[in-house]
Design a protein around this motif. Structure first.
Motif, PDB file in Angstrom:
ATOM      1  N   GLU A 215       0.833  -1.209   0.000  1.00 43.90           N
ATOM      2  CA  GLU A 215       0.000   0.000   0.000  1.00 43.90           C
ATOM      3  C   GLU A 215       0.868   1.259   0.000  1.00 43.90           C
ATOM      4  OE1 GLU A 215      -2.872   2.282   3.214  1.00 43.90           O
ATOM      5  OE2 GLU A 215      -2.583   0.108   3.377  1.00 43.90           O
ATOM      6  N   SER A 216       1.938   1.234   0.784  1.00 40.52           N
ATOM      7  CA  SER A 216       2.843   2.387   0.844  1.00 40.52           C
ATOM      8  C   SER A 216       3.525   2.613  -0.493  1.00 40.52           C
ATOM      9  CB  SER A 216       3.905   2.165   1.932  1.00 40.52           C
ATOM     10  OG  SER A 216       3.305   1.956   3.185  1.00 40.52           O
ATOM     11  N   LEU A 217       4.015   1.525  -1.103  1.00 40.78           N
ATOM     12  CA  LEU A 217       4.662   1.634  -2.407  1.00 40.78           C
ATOM     13  C   LEU A 217       3.704   2.196  -3.454  1.00 40.78           C
ATOM     14  CD1 LEU A 217       6.853   1.156  -4.521  1.00 40.78           C
ATOM     15  CD2 LEU A 217       6.176  -1.251  -4.586  1.00 40.78           C
ATOM     16  N   ASP A 218       2.474   1.717  -3.452  1.00 39.56           N
ATOM     17  CA  ASP A 218       1.496   2.189  -4.436  1.00 39.56           C
ATOM     18  C   ASP A 218       1.257   3.690  -4.300  1.00 39.56           C
ATOM     19  OD1 ASP A 218       1.259  -0.369  -5.390  1.00 39.56           O
ATOM     20  OD2 ASP A 218      -0.592  -0.822  -4.278  1.00 39.56           O
ATOM     21  N   ARG A 219       1.126   4.161  -3.078  1.00 39.75           N
ATOM     22  CA  ARG A 219       0.878   5.593  -2.858  1.00 39.75           C
ATOM     23  C   ARG A 219       2.079   6.431  -3.309  1.00 39.75           C
ATOM     24  NH1 ARG A 219      -3.503   6.820   0.404  1.00 39.75           N
ATOM     25  NH2 ARG A 219      -4.479   5.025   1.453  1.00 39.75           N
ATOM     26  N   MET A 220       3.269   5.975  -2.946  1.00 38.21           N
ATOM     27  CA  MET A 220       4.468   6.731  -3.302  1.00 38.21           C
ATOM     28  C   MET A 220       4.719   6.690  -4.804  1.00 38.21           C
ATOM     29  SD  MET A 220       6.803   5.543  -0.026  1.00 38.21           S
ATOM     30  CE  MET A 220       8.119   6.742  -0.120  1.00 38.21           C
ATOM     31  N   GLN A 221       4.508   5.521  -5.412  1.00 36.69           N
ATOM     32  CA  GLN A 221       4.728   5.390  -6.854  1.00 36.69           C
ATOM     33  C   GLN A 221       3.736   6.253  -7.633  1.00 36.69           C
ATOM     34  OE1 GLN A 221       7.331   3.220  -8.383  1.00 36.69           O
ATOM     35  NE2 GLN A 221       6.811   4.883  -9.793  1.00 36.69           N
ATOM     36  N   ASP A 222       2.486   6.270  -7.177  1.00 40.61           N
ATOM     37  CA  ASP A 222       1.472   7.082  -7.848  1.00 40.61           C
ATOM     38  C   ASP A 222       1.837   8.565  -7.784  1.00 40.61           C
ATOM     39  OD1 ASP A 222      -1.309   7.480  -8.997  1.00 40.61           O
ATOM     40  OD2 ASP A 222      -1.506   8.594  -7.107  1.00 40.61           O
ATOM     41  N   PHE A 223       2.324   9.012  -6.625  1.00 42.37           N
ATOM     42  CA  PHE A 223       2.722  10.411  -6.462  1.00 42.37           C
ATOM     43  C   PHE A 223       3.880  10.749  -7.394  1.00 42.37           C
ATOM     44  CE2 PHE A 223       5.159  13.870  -4.652  1.00 42.37           C
ATOM     45  CZ  PHE A 223       4.193  14.765  -4.220  1.00 42.37           C
ATOM     46  N   MET A 224       4.872   9.856  -7.458  1.00 39.11           N
ATOM     47  CA  MET A 224       6.026  10.107  -8.326  1.00 39.11           C
ATOM     48  C   MET A 224       5.615  10.135  -9.787  1.00 39.11           C
ATOM     49  SD  MET A 224       9.250   8.108  -6.533  1.00 39.11           S
ATOM     50  CE  MET A 224       8.431   6.521  -6.377  1.00 39.11           C
ATOM     51  N   ASP A 225       4.742   9.224 -10.194  1.00 35.98           N
ATOM     52  CA  ASP A 225       4.300   9.186 -11.596  1.00 35.98           C
ATOM     53  C   ASP A 225       3.570  10.470 -11.975  1.00 35.98           C
ATOM     54  OD1 ASP A 225       5.388   6.680 -11.838  1.00 35.98           O
ATOM     55  OD2 ASP A 225       3.475   5.612 -11.589  1.00 35.98           O
ATOM     56  N   ARG A 226       2.709  10.953 -11.077  1.00 38.82           N
ATOM     57  CA  ARG A 226       1.932  12.150 -11.369  1.00 38.82           C
ATOM     58  C   ARG A 226       2.791  13.412 -11.399  1.00 38.82           C
ATOM     59  NH1 ARG A 226      -1.034  13.510  -7.599  1.00 38.82           N
ATOM     60  NH2 ARG A 226      -0.804  11.844  -6.042  1.00 38.82           N
ATOM     61  N   ASN A 227       3.944  13.360 -10.720  1.00 36.56           N
ATOM     62  CA  ASN A 227       4.797  14.535 -10.635  1.00 36.56           C
ATOM     63  C   ASN A 227       6.121  14.355 -11.376  1.00 36.56           C
ATOM     64  OD1 ASN A 227       3.460  16.540  -8.539  1.00 36.56           O
ATOM     65  ND2 ASN A 227       3.137  14.452  -7.759  1.00 36.56           N
ATOM     66  N   SER A 228       6.194  13.321 -12.196  1.00 35.45           N
ATOM     67  CA  SER A 228       7.394  13.058 -13.023  1.00 35.45           C
ATOM     68  C   SER A 228       8.659  13.006 -12.160  1.00 35.45           C
ATOM     69  CB  SER A 228       7.534  14.132 -14.118  1.00 35.45           C
ATOM     70  OG  SER A 228       6.428  14.137 -14.965  1.00 35.45           O
ATOM     71  N   LEU A 229       8.597  12.198 -11.126  1.00 31.80           N
ATOM     72  CA  LEU A 229       9.726  12.017 -10.214  1.00 31.80           C
ATOM     73  C   LEU A 229      10.141  10.557 -10.219  1.00 31.80           C
ATOM     74  CD1 LEU A 229       8.395  14.114  -7.187  1.00 31.80           C
ATOM     75  CD2 LEU A 229      10.175  14.824  -8.815  1.00 31.80           C
TER      76      LEU A 229
END
Length: 279
Positions: free
Chosen positions: A228-242
């Motif tokens: 769950e933590s990975l999914d949240r962090m990965q989604d944030f990075m994808d949306r912000n090109s990080l």
């Protein structure tokens, strides 16, 4: 006996309102031996020894040690009294410093517990971190997981807490970038404790580099909520090109110290990030 006044151990003890056993202890320790012992076993003390006992009790009231008192009584002088007073003052100042250190540590941990009530949970934040001094103990790949990891953590904690008070500095885990982003959540690559600012007692053997970090506070045991933590962090990075640029740091906020229920734990995850395409 007629020419000189003597006190029995009991009489002298009664004059100072101390147990008779105290007189026996001072005799045993060699700081106030009786003038003589009668055939019936009674210990007799002379008038000058009354004054010596007064000195002993006064010094004990100041918490001066029996060995220091014994040494002083062998060579009484104003200079030696001053030395004893200076030594005791230095000890008191050291105790005050240690007590203040403990008070500061209690305040730090209290603030952590109080602030945990208002922490944003399950929300990814983008923050700028400064370089952070740390004390880090690597965990070899063949010892990650199980009792081997606990043994390494125990050794790390012993070393860390020999330099600072327990809970004064948070101790957590490092999860390698490769393990975390490939969903190997049960593997930790190191145990880590924040060393504090330069001059702190805890040694520093690693600097976590400053820069942009994403952080996430999760409720519950990390191992149960890693995906769950990975999914949240990965989604944030994808949306912000990080993209991630280093290992993941896991520090407990609320742990087994504060609750028996692992689902009430709060853990803080953070990882350094950079713009996509910059690596």
């Amino acid at each position: 006996m007629k020419e000189k006044k003597y006190y029995t151990a009991g009489e002298l003890a009664q004059l100072f309102h101390i147990p008779k056993q105290t007189m026996l202890y001072y005799d045993k320790m060699g700081i106030l031996k009786p003038e003589f012992v009668a055939k019936n076993g009674y210990r007799y003390y002379s008038t000058p020894q009354y004054l010596t006992l007064e000195i002993i009790l006064f010094m004990r009231k100041m918490d001066i040690s029996v060995p220091d008192i014994r040494e002083f009584l062998r060579d009484r002088s104003r200079d030696n009294i001053l030395k004893i007073l200076d030594k005791k003052k230095a000890e008191c100042l050291q105790q005050i410093q240690e007590a203040q250190h403990l008070i500061n540590s209690l305040d730090v941990y209290r603030k952590v517990l109080e602030s945990s009530q208002t922490l944003p949970l399950n929300q990814v934040l983008l923050q700028s971190y400064h370089d952070c001094r740390m004390f880090l103990t690597p965990i070899p790949k063949d010892k990650r997981g199980g009792l081997s990891t606990i043994s390494i953590r125990a050794s790390h904690v012993r070393e860390a807490f020999s330099h600072c008070l327990c809970k004064e500095r948070p101790t957590g885990w490092v999860i390698s970038e490769d393990d975390f982003f490939h969903r190997r959540f049960s593997h930790s690559s190191a145990v880590v404790t924040k060393s504090g600012p330069p001059g702190s007692d805890l040694p520093c053997n690693y600097i976590r580099p400053g820069g942009l970090y994403i952080s996430l506070n999760i409720r519950g045991a990390y191992f149960h909520h890693g995906q769950e933590s990975l999914d949240r962090m990965q989604d944030f990075m994808d949306r912000n090109s990080l993209v991630p640029d280093g290992d993941v740091f896991l520090f407990p906020v609320i742990s087994y110290w504060a609750t028996n229920n692992p689902e009430e734990y709060i853990n803080s995850l953070s990882v350094k990030v950079v713009p996509a395409g910059s690596k």
